[in-house]
Design a protein around this motif. Sequence first.
Motif, PDB file in Angstrom:
ATOM      1  N   THR A   1      37.516  38.581  34.653  1.00 26.35           N
ATOM      2  CA  THR A   1      38.967  38.725  34.803  1.00 26.35           C
ATOM      3  C   THR A   1      39.203  39.919  35.707  1.00 26.35           C
ATOM      4  O   THR A   1      38.912  41.052  35.332  1.00 26.35           O
ATOM      5  CB  THR A   1      39.613  38.960  33.429  1.00 26.35           C
ATOM      6  N   LYS A   2      39.693  39.655  36.908  1.00 26.75           N
ATOM      7  CA  LYS A   2      39.898  40.751  37.854  1.00 26.75           C
ATOM      8  C   LYS A   2      41.079  41.600  37.403  1.00 26.75           C
ATOM      9  O   LYS A   2      41.020  42.820  37.441  1.00 26.75           O
ATOM     10  CB  LYS A   2      40.125  40.208  39.259  1.00 26.75           C
ATOM     11  N   TRP A   3      42.178  40.954  37.078  1.00 26.17           N
ATOM     12  CA  TRP A   3      43.269  41.632  36.383  1.00 26.17           C
ATOM     13  C   TRP A   3      44.108  40.588  35.688  1.00 26.17           C
ATOM     14  O   TRP A   3      43.940  39.383  35.927  1.00 26.17           O
ATOM     15  CB  TRP A   3      44.119  42.499  37.318  1.00 26.17           C
TER      16      TRP A   3
ATOM     17  N   SER B   1      47.931  37.509  37.377  1.00 23.81           N
ATOM     18  CA  SER B   1      46.572  37.489  36.845  1.00 23.81           C
ATOM     19  C   SER B   1      45.645  36.883  37.882  1.00 23.81           C
ATOM     20  O   SER B   1      46.051  36.016  38.658  1.00 23.81           O
ATOM     21  CB  SER B   1      46.492  36.658  35.558  1.00 23.81           C
ATOM     22  N   CYS B   2      44.406  37.344  37.844  1.00 25.77           N
ATOM     23  CA  CYS B   2      43.412  36.859  38.807  1.00 25.77           C
ATOM     24  C   CYS B   2      42.077  36.729  38.110  1.00 25.77           C
ATOM     25  O   CYS B   2      41.519  37.722  37.644  1.00 25.77           O
ATOM     26  CB  CYS B   2      43.312  37.824  39.986  1.00 25.77           C
ATOM     27  N   TYR B   3      41.581  35.507  38.028  1.00 24.98           N
ATOM     28  CA  TYR B   3      40.291  35.239  37.386  1.00 24.98           C
ATOM     29  C   TYR B   3      39.299  34.777  38.437  1.00 24.98           C
ATOM     30  O   TYR B   3      39.660  33.993  39.329  1.00 24.98           O
ATOM     31  CB  TYR B   3      40.438  34.148  36.319  1.00 24.98           C
ATOM     32  N   PHE B   4      38.090  35.234  38.321  1.00 21.19           N
ATOM     33  CA  PHE B   4      37.012  34.761  39.174  1.00 21.19           C
ATOM     34  C   PHE B   4      36.266  33.684  38.403  1.00 21.19           C
ATOM     35  O   PHE B   4      35.734  33.935  37.318  1.00 21.19           O
ATOM     36  CB  PHE B   4      36.079  35.912  39.551  1.00 21.19           C
TER      37      PHE B   4
ATOM     38  N   SER C   1      36.878  29.337  43.543  1.00 26.04           N
ATOM     39  CA  SER C   1      36.396  30.657  43.124  1.00 26.04           C
ATOM     40  C   SER C   1      37.397  31.419  42.294  1.00 26.04           C
ATOM     41  O   SER C   1      37.036  32.149  41.378  1.00 26.04           O
ATOM     42  CB  SER C   1      36.077  31.511  44.352  1.00 26.04           C
ATOM     43  N   PHE C   2      38.674  31.295  42.659  1.00 20.67           N
ATOM     44  CA  PHE C   2      39.696  32.090  41.994  1.00 20.67           C
ATOM     45  C   PHE C   2      40.729  31.206  41.325  1.00 20.67           C
ATOM     46  O   PHE C   2      41.042  30.112  41.804  1.00 20.67           O
ATOM     47  CB  PHE C   2      40.437  32.979  43.002  1.00 20.67           C
ATOM     48  N   LEU C   3      41.229  31.699  40.216  1.00 20.47           N
ATOM     49  CA  LEU C   3      42.436  31.104  39.666  1.00 20.47           C
ATOM     50  C   LEU C   3      43.468  32.217  39.562  1.00 20.47           C
ATOM     51  O   LEU C   3      43.198  33.276  38.997  1.00 20.47           O
ATOM     52  CB  LEU C   3      42.182  30.493  38.289  1.00 20.47           C
ATOM     53  N   LEU C   4      44.626  31.971  40.133  1.00 23.63           N
ATOM     54  CA  LEU C   4      45.688  32.967  40.152  1.00 23.63           C
ATOM     55  C   LEU C   4      46.859  32.458  39.331  1.00 23.63           C
ATOM     56  O   LEU C   4      47.259  31.297  39.456  1.00 23.63           O
ATOM     57  CB  LEU C   4      46.178  33.205  41.589  1.00 23.63           C
ATOM     58  N   LYS C   5      47.389  33.322  38.481  1.00 24.23           N
ATOM     59  CA  LYS C   5      48.666  33.016  37.845  1.00 24.23           C
ATOM     60  C   LYS C   5      49.737  33.791  38.585  1.00 24.23           C
ATOM     61  O   LYS C   5      49.649  35.022  38.677  1.00 24.23           O
ATOM     62  CB  LYS C   5      48.672  33.391  36.369  1.00 24.23           C
TER      63      LYS C   5
END
Lengths: 151, 151
Positions: free
Chosen positions: A138-140, B92-95, B101-105
Amino acid sequence: MDAIDLSLVDLLRGNARLSYAELARQVGLSAPAVHERVGKLEAAGVIRAYRAEVEPERIGLNVTALISVVEDSGADTDDVLEAFRAIPEIESCYFMAGVESFLLKVRVGTIAELERLIVRLNRTPGVASTRTSIALSTKWENRPQPVVPSS
Amino acid sequence: MDAIDLSLVDLLRGNARLSYAELARQVGLSAPAVHERVGKLEAAGVIRAYRAEVEPERIGLNVTALISVVEDSGADTDDVLEAFRAIPEIESCYFMAGVESFLLKVRVGTIAELERLIVRLNRTPGVASTRTSIALSTKWENRPQPVVPSS
DNA sequence: AGGCTGAGGTCGATGGCGTCCACGGACTGT
DNA sequence: ACAGTCCGTGGACGCCATCGACCTCAGCCT
């Protein structure tokens, strides 16, 4: 809901433990005035809760995953929701546009627990299928974006 | 990080504005003792922040979306991350594991703003493609699951 | 064994804060 | 103009945050 209320909301999104006195200084009102304003914001449901944000790994939640759920045709969405609500590992639940009705963000301790959770989800009445993506890190998360350009 | 620390974390995840005196009563210690413990939890990074949780629609954030991002082959992931970090709408930013590669909320005010955001994301160096899913509603979000079975 | 040391607790004091209350000015509708 | 309402201020009082002094216990060294 004027500019001062928005400032208060921004300040509390940044640090929920600010004292009323400190908030008062920041927005240029007296402490009782901000106390009343914040109380009204809570009562009106604008402010839902105050939460400490914790690094999940430090409390044993080492696995984060996002699970998309396809409902059975003819399933009662409310029933499915109620079943999901009873599962504490589901931290967030979004009702989505598209074939996959729900997106769930779940946190568990281990991959084995994730497996059990997925099985449990697939067994709940009304879900047709699930698709799980694991978050490696979790990057943030829940970074508050400022509403007031510059308070 | 003993049972009392976990209880404190649980209590503060439930209500970040609890006073030290109240925390002390709940865990059966004195106020200075919990003050010191909480301070150490913050210093150790277990507690990252205290945030007020706000109903997004009430502050003009009417659109929630989840955006999956595929990186260019050979893209520098750190550079992409840095570019994402500069975009405040990304809450939010998940790798992720997998092709995306990324999931962004993300949260924005209107669909038009979402469109502009997607264009911006597709233009940032290192992203090959994006896939956006719109959340029609947020059933719940960041519900804290208790770590201590029953405090 | 005995004593040193450090971690982590309690207790007491004090200054600031939360919160209640009475009061006052601006705006509004009559 | 006047009364009512809203929203603020200032004062008062009790609780809380926070600091320092002291206590207790476990671990360790001599």
